[in-house]
Every structure is written in C-alpha cells, then in structure tokens.
Design an enzyme around this catalytic site. Structure first.
Site, short mmCIF file in Angstrom:
data_model
loop_
_atom_site.label_atom_id
_atom_site.label_comp_id
_atom_site.label_asym_id
_atom_site.label_seq_id
_atom_site.Cartn_x
_atom_site.Cartn_y
_atom_site.Cartn_z
NE ARG A 232 -0.07 1.52 3.46
CZ ARG A 232 0.96 2.33 3.67
NH1 ARG A 232 2.14 1.80 3.96
NH2 ARG A 232 1.10 3.47 3.60
N GLY A 233 0.26 2.56 -0.10
CA GLY A 233 1.10 3.67 -0.26
C GLY A 233 1.24 3.52 -2.04
CB ALA A 234 0.61 7.04 -3.96
NE ARG B 40 -6.09 0.91 -1.84
CZ ARG B 40 -5.40 1.40 -0.88
NH1 ARG B 40 -4.35 1.19 -0.44
NH2 ARG B 40 -6.37 2.46 0.08
CD GLN C 146 -3.21 3.21 6.82
OE1 GLN C 146 -3.54 3.32 7.70
NE2 GLN C 146 -3.79 3.03 5.58
CG ASP D 107 -2.81 7.99 -1.43
OD1 ASP D 107 -2.81 8.61 -0.53
OD2 ASP D 107 -2.73 7.05 -1.95
O1 MRU Z 1 -4.62 3.51 2.10
P1 MRU Z 1 -2.94 3.60 2.09
O2 MRU Z 1 -2.21 2.97 3.11
O3 MRU Z 1 -2.34 2.88 0.73
O4 MRU Z 1 -2.94 5.13 2.11
C1 MRU Z 1 -1.66 5.60 2.05
C2 MRU Z 1 -1.46 7.20 1.97
O5 MRU Z 1 -2.27 7.59 2.21
C3 MRU Z 1 0.03 7.61 1.93
O6 MRU Z 1 -0.02 9.05 2.56
C4 MRU Z 1 0.12 8.22 0.48
O7 MRU Z 1 -0.06 6.90 -0.39
C5 MRU Z 1 1.46 8.36 0.28
S1 MRU Z 1 2.75 7.44 0.24
C6 MRU Z 1 4.35 7.71 0.00
#
Ligand code: MRU
Length: 347
Positions: free
Chosen positions: A50-52, A93, A196, A237
């Site tokens: 997870r994470g963009a 997603r 997270q 994201d």
């Molecule tokens: O739902 P997630 O855990 O994928 O959400 C992640 C975030 O909101 C992060 O802050 C974002 O992706 C930036 S990661 C470098």
C-alpha cells in the site's frame, strides 16, 4: 546498503514479486510471493502492499509477470491476451494515480518489434522502482533544507519506505532532517482505522532510531495548540492540476488545524503523483473501503452489534492550505495551476 535504506517492501526475484506483507506488521515480518498479475492486483486491493508509489511499482512488476506468462503461452498473441491482466490491475484501487501512471508507462512498451518482450518489461519495472528510490532521496534533501531548526514534526498515515520503493516521501524528509540534526521529535498519528501510523510509521522510525511518539488522531490539534510542532509533513495519493492534494483520511483536518495554529504544512510527493488531467481535487475518486475496518479491530467488534459505519479512506486538502509541495523536480511554495504546469515542463 545505505543507512535508513534497510526496509525493502518490494523485491523482484526469479520466483516472482516478493512483497513484505504490511497487514502483518509490526508483529510479523513475512514476504508474500506473487506469480501473476492477478495475484499482484489482489495484494494491492487487500493492502499487502500500500502507499501510492509502492502500488505503482508493484503494478509495473505485475505487468512484467503478465508479459512473461502470456508470451510463454503464445508469442504471437501475447499483446491481445495481456489486456485482461491490465484491466485487473487497473481496478485494484482507485485513488493513487501512481498506479495508472505506472500502467501507462508499461503499456507504452507494447510496440511490436519481433523481439522477446520479457527483458524490456522487466527492465522498465526495475527502472520505475529505482527511479522512485532516487526521487525519495532527492525529496528528502529538498524537504529537510526547508526545516530551519531542530523541530517537532507531525506525520500522518505511512509515507515511508513501506509506502514507496524505499526511504519514503514524508518519512524521507524526516530521515534526512534527522540526519542533518534538524529534528527534535516526530509525532505519528495512529491513523484510524487501518493504523498505518501505529503499525508501520512507528515501526519504521523505531527501527531507524528516530525519536518518535505515537498519538491518537484526535490529539493532533492539541499538540499544535501547545506549540509542540513546527511542521506537518505528509505524502499524497494524487495531486490535481490546481494543487489540491488527496491523502489519507484525516489529512484535511490536519491542514486546517495547521493553518489555524501557524504550523507549516508540507506535502512530499514524486511527480508521478501529479495528475495534470484532473482540474481540481473535486474530481479525484475517493476510495471507500469496507465498514468492517471501522466497526472491528483485529476481528473483534468495537461497536454495537448492528451498528453501521462510513469508511472513506482518503480526503482532499485544498491547495490554499498547502504551504509547500516537495517533488524530485523541485520545491513549489503555495502550489497552484501555473506553478505546477511550470514544474511539469521541467521534464
Ligand atoms: O490506504 P493507504 O495506506 O494506501 O494510504 C496511503 C497514504 O495515504 C499515503 O500517505 C500516500 O499514499 C503517500 S505514500 C508515499
């Protein structure tokens, strides 16, 4: 391996794509091996990864896996067959634009040239991965340079090594600021409902020996009121062409509070997170996940039986509340449409 680069959430191997299973951290450090595009899509949907930026990198490797098996099945028709794999990855997603950015970059290699396509798809996925790590180090330097004295910093969600190819975006700035002696203390929001911040950010900071305290999400405004932080530093994201920022639910509230208390609000994101095709944050699709994530904690119900919940997992912070956007191409103060067009033109 450099200091602060020990966490590798994504590893490419002969067996397949190895993903550090983020659902099981911090108690268990186990890798899951994906051998097909559909396994990668499941891993993205189920938050193994997870994470963009990490989602984009995993999807790129997912395409490489698809090309490998489709070309093996039939070297004549692999291009047609792969459309189904791309569809599965595209729908994993909706909010992080890095997913669509990476898929587009991989799809651009689909040209018929009569050669075995597998090596070029693998190399492109590896390049996307390596470029992300390099971008994070660059953003770390640029962001840390904006912090003028040993400061308290609040971060939300996890924008660390785990959310990227490595090193992190917001946590990259925090790592670089710590190395430069500019960090007094990090406060990590626990980030309900998926935690997270508690499970991932606190784990990363602890591993690197960076002073950090976890706070309940509701404690953030009080922390600012008491003058305990100079900066809120977060990832993103998707950033719209006008500078509006989608990030983990709760980010918008932090930005409003930061402005009220005179605290700086810094967004750290690679240009692969900028979506110039979207005019404003109103057009960013916001994922809603299962209400079970809010109603239960580790399988135990924390709400009345029959209770309902709404679970939007991202929100949009208007550009007017962003003091500075840090990208690998440079820093943009008070981002707006003109400044982002100029940034993207830098190439
Ligand atoms: O739902 P997630 O855990 O994928 O959400 C992640 C975030 O909101 C992060 O802050 C974002 O992706 C930036 S990661 C470098």
């Amino acid at each position: 391996m450099e200091k602060y680069d020990s966490i590798q959430p994504i590893r490419w191997s002969r067996k397949g794509l190895l993903l550090l299973d983020q659902r099981r951290l911090p108690a268990h450090r186990v890798e899951l091996c994906c051998r097909s595009a559909s396994e990668v899509a499941d891993a993205i949907r189920d938050m193994v990864v997870r994470g963009a930026p990490a989602i984009g990198i995993a999807a790129a490797y997912g395409v490489a896996l698809a090309v490998r098996s489709r070309y093996q099945e039939n070297p004549e028709s692999w291009r047609e067959a792969i459309a189904a794999d791309l569809d599965i990855l595209t729908t994993s997603r909706p909010t992080a634009v890095n997913l669509f950015w990476a898929l587009k970059r991989m799809a651009a290699l689909m040209v018929p040239d009569g050669e075995d396509p597998v090596p070029r798809f693998e190399s492109e996925a590896i390049a996307i991965h390596d470029e992300d790590i390099a971008a994070n180090h660059r953003m770390g330097e640029l962001g840390a340079a904006l912090i003028s004295e040993p400061s308290g910093i609040l971060t939300h969600c996890n924008a660390g090594a785990l959310a990227t190819g490595g090193y992190g975006t917001a946590l990259g700035v925090i790592r670089s600021a710590f190395a430069a002696g500019k960090l007094r203390q990090v406060y990590a929001d626990e980030t309900r409902p998926w935690l997270q911040g508690a499970r991932l950010t606190a784990w990363e900071l602890e591993k690197d020996g960076i002073p950090a305290q976890l706070i309940a999400d509701g404690a953030a405004a009080y922390l600012m009121q008491r003058g305990m932080i100079r900066w809120v530093v977060v990832g993103s994201d998707r950033i719209a062409a006008n500078g509006d920022v989608a990030n983990k639910i709760g980010t918008y509230g932090l930005a409003v509070n930061a402005r009220h208390h005179g605290v700086g609000f810094m967004v750290v994101a690679p240009t692969s997170t900028l979506d110039m095709s979207i005019a404003s944050g109103l057009d960013i699709p916001i994922e809603e996940r299962s209400s079970e994530e809010v109603l239960n904690f580790q399988g135990i119900s924390i709400a009345p039986q029959g209770g309902t919940a709404w679970n939007p997992v991202f929100d949009v912070t208007p550009a007017a509340l962003v003091d500075v956007l840090v990208t690998e191409r440079g820093v943009v103060k008070q981002p707006n449409r003109e400044k982002l067009i100029a940034l993207m033109a830098k190439g």
